[in-house]
Design a protein around this motif. Structure first.
Motif, mmCIF file in Angstrom:
data_model
loop_
_atom_site.group_PDB
_atom_site.id
_atom_site.type_symbol
_atom_site.label_atom_id
_atom_site.label_comp_id
_atom_site.label_asym_id
_atom_site.label_seq_id
_atom_site.Cartn_x
_atom_site.Cartn_y
_atom_site.Cartn_z
ATOM 1 N N TYR A 1 0.815 -1.214 0.000
ATOM 2 C CA TYR A 1 0.000 0.000 0.000
ATOM 3 C C TYR A 1 0.851 1.267 0.000
ATOM 4 O O TYR A 1 2.023 1.260 0.378
ATOM 5 C CB TYR A 1 -0.938 -0.007 1.221
ATOM 6 N N SER B 1 -8.904 -0.764 2.321
ATOM 7 C CA SER B 1 -9.220 0.265 1.339
ATOM 8 C C SER B 1 -9.532 1.569 2.054
ATOM 9 O O SER B 1 -10.246 1.581 3.067
ATOM 10 C CB SER B 1 -10.433 -0.164 0.491
ATOM 11 N N GLU C 1 -17.468 -1.778 1.185
ATOM 12 C CA GLU C 1 -17.601 -0.335 0.965
ATOM 13 C C GLU C 1 -18.306 0.369 2.112
ATOM 14 O O GLU C 1 -19.007 1.353 1.914
ATOM 15 C CB GLU C 1 -18.289 -0.046 -0.370
ATOM 16 N N SER D 1 -7.333 -6.215 -2.575
ATOM 17 C CA SER D 1 -6.636 -4.968 -2.266
ATOM 18 C C SER D 1 -5.139 -5.230 -2.221
ATOM 19 O O SER D 1 -4.685 -6.364 -2.063
ATOM 20 C CB SER D 1 -7.119 -4.392 -0.934
#
Length: 703
Positions: free
Chosen positions: A101, A146, A169, A680
């Motif tokens: 990340y 995320s 989400e 991810s």
């Protein structure tokens, strides 16, 4: 295929018919039982599907690893984004070799008059550099990570960030004191993406969802107070509308926006009085979409409003912010065939995005004269847009640019001189030379005589297009007026360098050729999307570009519906089909208003629950219900995610089971901890794409 792969046996899904009755029609659905996500049988079946897919593709592991290493080897793993100026700081992100990340950072501005971003060499840090958030530390111990919100307060003291660790989400908001590193006690669970800090840093504006996971309520949270006392700023009860909120670039207003697929409405709240009653800009009118931006012209607060009220491809008007329903001053009149896409306002000028001849363009708007000066680029196919422009009064405009052959490029544009200043181009390691590749656009003729654009990119060393049949990877989407732009991809080089031509069929239902292009591929004209794609495939075959044995199709989400539909319509045209998170059980989903997004989607697909004509039309094309006996289907790979809230895993799971009923060679790969966007982490994403490309190359006999 190895002997082990050939001998692997596919899972046999239990048949447990569930009747569905609507408008006098009954359908006994044998696999609807798979919708019960908490049922152990479902998990066991998905795990069996994954095991079967692993066995069937085990022989591709060396190729997958090779493609992964190619992607990795072409990528500068330790890199720095172009710093963006906001206030007294440069903001940027870093990537570090071996880490999944990004690391979000900032550094103080040494010279307030200098707008040229710093360019540290690899491994260097900037003077005074500060890490704001390290995604690798935040993701430690999580299978999925995320960011849905990342925003620094105007006074540069606070960081607001939202994290999703499931892929559904839904984000947990937190606030960090950047002076001390302390995390404040303000924690808000279950929010939607896109929360904001107020200009004075006292409040958080955020949205939550209803039982169908529709963003329906905007809240105001005062820092340091219990979340139970948060004020409800706006609630939208109509299930067709999504709601969100954000502050204007000028920091004068909070804009609460709500919209369906065809209708929108905005409300303004003074940014210095957020508890005030919201004031509507234009009351909603069915079928009218608009979007407003605040500016100050000759000392007066005005709104630039882009709308389609009597203007199919939209027009731009200016109205007083104090009375938005006053007489409209036309700034850019409606021009059929030139689709206005958006307007961004700054203190001294505006920026207009529009699409002409299938290409997105950018123009500078003069407030005094309403003239638009287009920023020109040389390539015949390209994509361009504004990016990273948080300041209200910058002297330069930040742009993102690229094409199928030009890596992603960052420019600063000087409105005073018209000069483009190159800030950075995405590095592609290993000796990439854009001159080794070519891009072009050809046109297919649809069944009704309409010309459909097809974009192509290929490596020149394998010959020019049309000289001899080549392996072709044909991509399509065709819904929601979404356009597939000519964009660069490092991963795509792994297929281009093996002789594959990548093509995009810009079918109706997308937005490439204007609003009418979209209208002609939705509701009771949806079949045009599918037949356009088939006609594009036939054009490539008939024109000698490829053959059915060397043609693979791909699409995702609504593009996955396209894949399922064309598999039923013209299975003989394709050797293989990749369907990512595919919307292949469309009728079942759109019939159930309790599911996420269903009611909102009625503007796109129609309402089969209440309209028998829509029901019959959707049933005629919904992929799951139109799988046919006695058909030689191409090889199919369906990829899905267990926690996807947009297209539920059950759709591809049912579709693959039904395809197997008729003897199709279909594989299902289900990520058990991921969402609609897949896994991810950049290395995980590269491996996922390597898996799909290896399968695709195997179908094309290039493995």
């Amino acid at each position: 295929m190895t002997d082990t792969a050939a001998s692997a046996r596919p899972p046999v899904a239990a048949r447990d018919p569930r009747p569905r009755r609507h408008h006098g029609d009954e359908f006994a659905d044998p696999y609807e039982w798979m919708r019960a996500k908490d049922d152990a049988r479902v998990t066991a079946h998905l795990e069996a599907e994954n095991a079967y897919t692993d066995a069937r593709t085990a022989h591709l592991e060396p190729l997958r690893e090779q493609i992964f290493q190619e992607i990795k080897g072409r990528t500068r793993e330790t890199d720095l984004s172009v710093p963006t100026r906001r206030g007294d700081w440069w903001y940027f992100s870093r990537t570090v070799e071996g880490q999944q990340y990004g690391i979000h950072c900032r550094a103080p501005i040494a010279d307030p008059t200098n707008w040229t971003p710093p360019e540290p060499t690899e491994g260097e840090t900037l003077p005074g550099e500060q890490v704001l958030l390290d995604g690798n530390l935040e993701a430690d111990g999580e299978e999925f990570f995320s960011l849905g919100t990342f925003e620094v307060s105007n006074d540069a003291r606070l960081l607001l960030y939202g994290v999703d660790t499931d892929g559904d989400e839904r984000y947990t908001l937190r606030v960090r004191n950047l002076d001390t590193g302390e995390t404040l006690p303000d924690v808000i669970d279950g929010t939607f993406a896109g929360a904001s800090l107020s200009p004075d840093g006292r409040f958080i504006v955020y949205s939550t969802v209803d039982d169908a996971w529709r963003p329906d309520t905007v809240w105001l949270h005062e820092l340091g107070t219990p979340t139970a006392s948060d004020q409800k700023l706006f609630h939208e009860p109509d299930e067709k509308y999504w709601v969100g909120a954000g502050f204007t670039r000028s920091d004068r207003f909070l804009v609460i926006g709500l919209g369906s697929s065809i209708t929108s409405e905005e409300w303004l709240v003074p940014a210095d009085d957020l508890r005030a009653e919201p004031r509507v800009v234009w009351p909603r009118q069915e079928g009218v979409e608009y979007d407003s931006e605040h500016a100050i012209v000759d000392g007066e607060d005005v709104l630039y409003i882009l709308h389609n009220d009597g203007a199919l491809d939209f027009e731009l008007v200016r109205v007083p912010a104090s009375d938005p329903r006053a007489s409209r001053e036309i700034v850019i009149a409606h021009q059929p065939g030139q689709r206005l896409l958006g307007v961004s306002t700054f203190r001294d000028w505006g920026v207009v995005g529009y699409r002409r001849d299938g290409i997105a363009r950018i123009g500078m708007l003069d407030y005094a004269t309403s003239d638009v000066r287009e920023i020109a680029f040389d390539e015949p196919l390209y994509s361009v847009g504004t990016a990273g422009n948080p300041e209200w009064a910058p002297p330069l405009l930040r742009l993102g640019y690229g094409s199928f052959v030009t890596p992603s490029t960052v420019y600063d544009y000087d409105p005073a001189t018209g000069d483009l200043q190159l800030r950075k181009q995405q590095p592609v390691l290993g000796g990439y030379d854009a001159a080794d590749y070519a891009q072009a656009r050809v046109w297919a003729t649809a069944h009704d005589g309409v010309r459909i654009p097809i974009s192509l990119v290929w490596k020149r060393s394998f010959g020019e297009m049309g000289e001899n049949p080549r392996p072709v990877h044909l991509y399509g989407y065709g819904s929601y007026e979404h356009s597939i732009e000519p964009a660069f991809s490092i991963a795509r080089l792994s297929e281009l360098d093996r002789g594959v031509v990548f093509a995009v069929a810009h079918v109706r239902g997308g937005g490439e050729m204007g609003r009418q292009w979209y209208e002609d591929g939705k509701l009771l004209a949806k079949r045009n999307t599918f037949t356009d794609f088939v006609d594009c495939a036939r054009h490539l075959v008939d024109g000698g570009y490829t053959t059915p044995a060397t043609l693979v199709a791909e699409g995702g989400s609504a593009g996955g519906l396209l894949m399922g539909a064309v598999a039923n319509l013209a299975p003989e045209l394709f050797a293989g089909i990749v369907a990512d998170v595919p919307f292949v059980d469309a009728l079942t989903t759109i019939l159930d208003p309790s599911l996420p997004l269903t009611v909102i989607e009625w503007d796109e697909w129609g309402d089969p629950l209440h309209d028998p004509e829509v029901y019959a039309y959707m049933k005629s094309y919904s992929p799951y219900e139109n799988v046919r006996d006695g058909v030689a289907y191409p090889r199919i790979l369906a990829v899905t995610s267990f926690n996807d809230t947009r297209v539920l895993y059950v759709e591809p799971a049912k579709w693959v089971a039904r395809l197997r009923d008729v003897g199709a060679d279909a594989l299902l790969k289900c990520e058990m901890v991921a969402g609609h966007g897949g896994v991810s982490g950049r290395y995980n994403a590269w491996r996922e794409r390597a898996f799909e490309l290896a399968w695709l190359l195997d179908v094309l006999d290039l493995a």
